[in-house]
Design an enzyme around this catalytic site. Sequence first.
Site, PDB file in Angstrom:
ATOM      1  N   ASP A 186      69.180  50.001 -18.424  1.00  0.00           N
ATOM      2  CA  ASP A 186      68.026  50.597 -19.126  1.00  0.00           C
ATOM      3  C   ASP A 186      67.698  51.955 -18.505  1.00  0.00           C
ATOM      4  O   ASP A 186      67.682  52.082 -17.270  1.00  0.00           O
ATOM      5  CB  ASP A 186      66.789  49.704 -18.909  1.00  0.00           C
ATOM      6  CG  ASP A 186      66.708  48.556 -19.887  1.00  0.00           C
ATOM      7  OD1 ASP A 186      67.068  48.761 -21.059  1.00  0.00           O
ATOM      8  OD2 ASP A 186      66.317  47.463 -19.456  1.00  0.00           O
TER       9      ASP A 186
ATOM     10  N   ASP B  28      62.564  43.531  -1.268  1.00  0.00           N
ATOM     11  CA  ASP B  28      62.290  44.928  -0.903  1.00  0.00           C
ATOM     12  C   ASP B  28      61.418  45.598  -1.955  1.00  0.00           C
ATOM     13  O   ASP B  28      61.665  46.724  -2.381  1.00  0.00           O
ATOM     14  CB  ASP B  28      63.609  45.705  -0.741  1.00  0.00           C
ATOM     15  CG  ASP B  28      63.389  47.043  -0.034  1.00  0.00           C
ATOM     16  OD1 ASP B  28      64.284  47.905  -0.109  1.00  0.00           O
ATOM     17  OD2 ASP B  28      62.306  47.222   0.563  1.00  0.00           O
TER      18      ASP B  28
HETATM   19  C1  LIG Z   1      65.536  53.149  -7.309  1.00  0.00           C
HETATM   20  C2  LIG Z   1      66.714  53.938  -7.833  1.00  0.00           C
HETATM   21  N1  LIG Z   1      66.207  55.036  -8.697  1.00  0.00           N
HETATM   22  C3  LIG Z   1      66.344  54.928 -10.024  1.00  0.00           C
HETATM   23  N2  LIG Z   1      67.006  53.862 -10.496  1.00  0.00           N
HETATM   24  C4  LIG Z   1      67.138  53.675 -11.847  1.00  0.00           C
HETATM   25  C5  LIG Z   1      66.616  54.588 -12.794  1.00  0.00           C
HETATM   26  C6  LIG Z   1      65.918  55.760 -12.298  1.00  0.00           C
HETATM   27  C7  LIG Z   1      65.372  56.744 -13.148  1.00  0.00           C
HETATM   28  C8  LIG Z   1      64.696  57.847 -12.610  1.00  0.00           C
HETATM   29  C9  LIG Z   1      64.155  58.854 -13.491  1.00  0.00           C
HETATM   30  C10 LIG Z   1      64.178  58.842 -14.868  1.00  0.00           C
HETATM   31  N3  LIG Z   1      63.597  59.956 -15.309  1.00  0.00           N
HETATM   32  N4  LIG Z   1      63.195  60.686 -14.239  1.00  0.00           N
HETATM   33  C11 LIG Z   1      63.529  60.010 -13.106  1.00  0.00           C
HETATM   34  C12 LIG Z   1      64.546  57.975 -11.215  1.00  0.00           C
HETATM   35  C13 LIG Z   1      65.084  57.030 -10.359  1.00  0.00           C
HETATM   36  C14 LIG Z   1      65.776  55.922 -10.877  1.00  0.00           C
HETATM   37  C15 LIG Z   1      66.786  54.258 -14.224  1.00  0.00           C
HETATM   38  O1  LIG Z   1      66.369  54.995 -15.143  1.00  0.00           O
HETATM   39  N5  LIG Z   1      67.425  53.114 -14.553  1.00  0.00           N
HETATM   40  C16 LIG Z   1      67.938  52.234 -13.664  1.00  0.00           C
HETATM   41  C17 LIG Z   1      67.824  52.496 -12.272  1.00  0.00           C
HETATM   42  C18 LIG Z   1      68.352  51.647 -11.286  1.00  0.00           C
HETATM   43  C19 LIG Z   1      69.076  50.423 -11.670  1.00  0.00           C
HETATM   44  C20 LIG Z   1      69.575  49.697 -10.427  1.00  0.00           C
HETATM   45  C21 LIG Z   1      69.250  48.273 -10.400  1.00  0.00           C
HETATM   46  C22 LIG Z   1      70.676  48.773 -10.643  1.00  0.00           C
HETATM   47  C23 LIG Z   1      67.564  54.512  -6.704  1.00  0.00           C
HETATM   48  C24 LIG Z   1      66.717  55.509  -5.906  1.00  0.00           C
HETATM   49  C25 LIG Z   1      68.051  53.373  -5.844  1.00  0.00           C
HETATM   50  C26 LIG Z   1      68.748  55.228  -7.327  1.00  0.00           C
END
Ligand SMILES: C[C@@H](Nc1nc2c(c3cc(-c4cn[nH]c4)ccc13)C(=O)N=C/C2=C\CC1CC1)C(C)(C)C
Length: 326
Positions: A110, A155
């Site tokens: 998603d 976490d």
């Molecule tokens: C916490 C995670 N950050 C993020 N994980 C996911 C995002 C995500 C989106 C933005 C965002 C969107 N628009 N502006 C910023 C910023 C950070 C995101 C997303 O859209 N969909 C799935 C994600 C993660 C799925 C994962 C369970 C498999 C880290 C920092 C670990 C990469």
Amino acid sequence: QERGAAVGVRRETDASGRTVVRQVKKGVRDFSFGRILGEGSYSSVYLATDRQTLKEYAIKVLEKRHIIKEKKIKYVNIEKDTLNRLTEHPGIVRLYYTFQDQNSLYYVLDLCSGGELLGVLKKTGTFDVECTRFYSAQILDAISYMHSRGVIHRDLKPENVLLDDQMNIKITDFGTAKLLQDPREARRQMERGILDPSRGDEDDDGRAASFVGTAEYVSPELLTHKNACKASDLWAFGCIVYQLLVGRPPFKAGSEYLTFQKIVHLEYEFPQGFPLAARDLVERLLVLDPSRRLTIEHIKNHEFFDGQAFGKTLWRTKAPRLRPYV
Ligand SMILES: C[C@@H](Nc1nc2c(c3cc(-c4cn[nH]c4)ccc13)C(=O)N=C/C2=C\CC1CC1)C(C)(C)C
């Protein structure tokens, strides 16, 4: 076809002019990759568009060589097993399918275009009671679903709570989750003498699970006895409720060690004017003994959530406008 793999369908004309429908698995070429949305320690998450459907997704890319070098294969498998277990809840980021190429693994997920809850909180500074109630109710509803599926997140923190385009939350980052054996499977293994109950929290390869969450949200039992339970997620939930209203977590010191000291000695205080019902709720969650913390049912019935619907309604009502708590 590996579980959770969605297959695409491609129509082709064979030599004799007949239309042949072939099942094909999606691959990298089926997406056009956009900007990096977030970077984890072992992965990067990209904005991506499905070339056929033009639907936007987030694609998490993990580099195989890096995972192997850092011995994180178990982490990757736990995350994928967890995502495959948590498939139908609006508050959990959904895994649509996975594929790989020579160098990387790809998870199609998603898109949470609202980014991290922490980012939104930093902009407004604090949330008012109505916003805090709405967002903590959504987080609680998602935790309740996770626990019902035998998953302990371990976490939980505002960085791992994302927002979708409707400003509803989606919990993410399950690489450090603990999957409770489902009781039937556990009994079968006991009968077969495989499961040695004294093994407790060890990983399959015998390493004691030395995982500890993020300092400010880690529960005292994880710091003292080294094992997490479902109530550990509710400790983190208590820290998040406090942080939405105050703008910072209850336990924060100059170093991780000093933060841990504050946690195990329950050293925190409420600022002047902290709302009374929220204070009572937080005080019944930030309890050192996990067995004495409020359970999810008790939390849902707590005065702080008076008038707050849970379940389907919670995910259909419009998110409140974000206002600071003054
Ligand atoms: C916490 C995670 N950050 C993020 N994980 C996911 C995002 C995500 C989106 C933005 C965002 C969107 N628009 N502006 C910023 C910023 C950070 C995101 C997303 O859209 N969909 C799935 C994600 C993660 C799925 C994962 C369970 C498999 C880290 C920092 C670990 C990469």
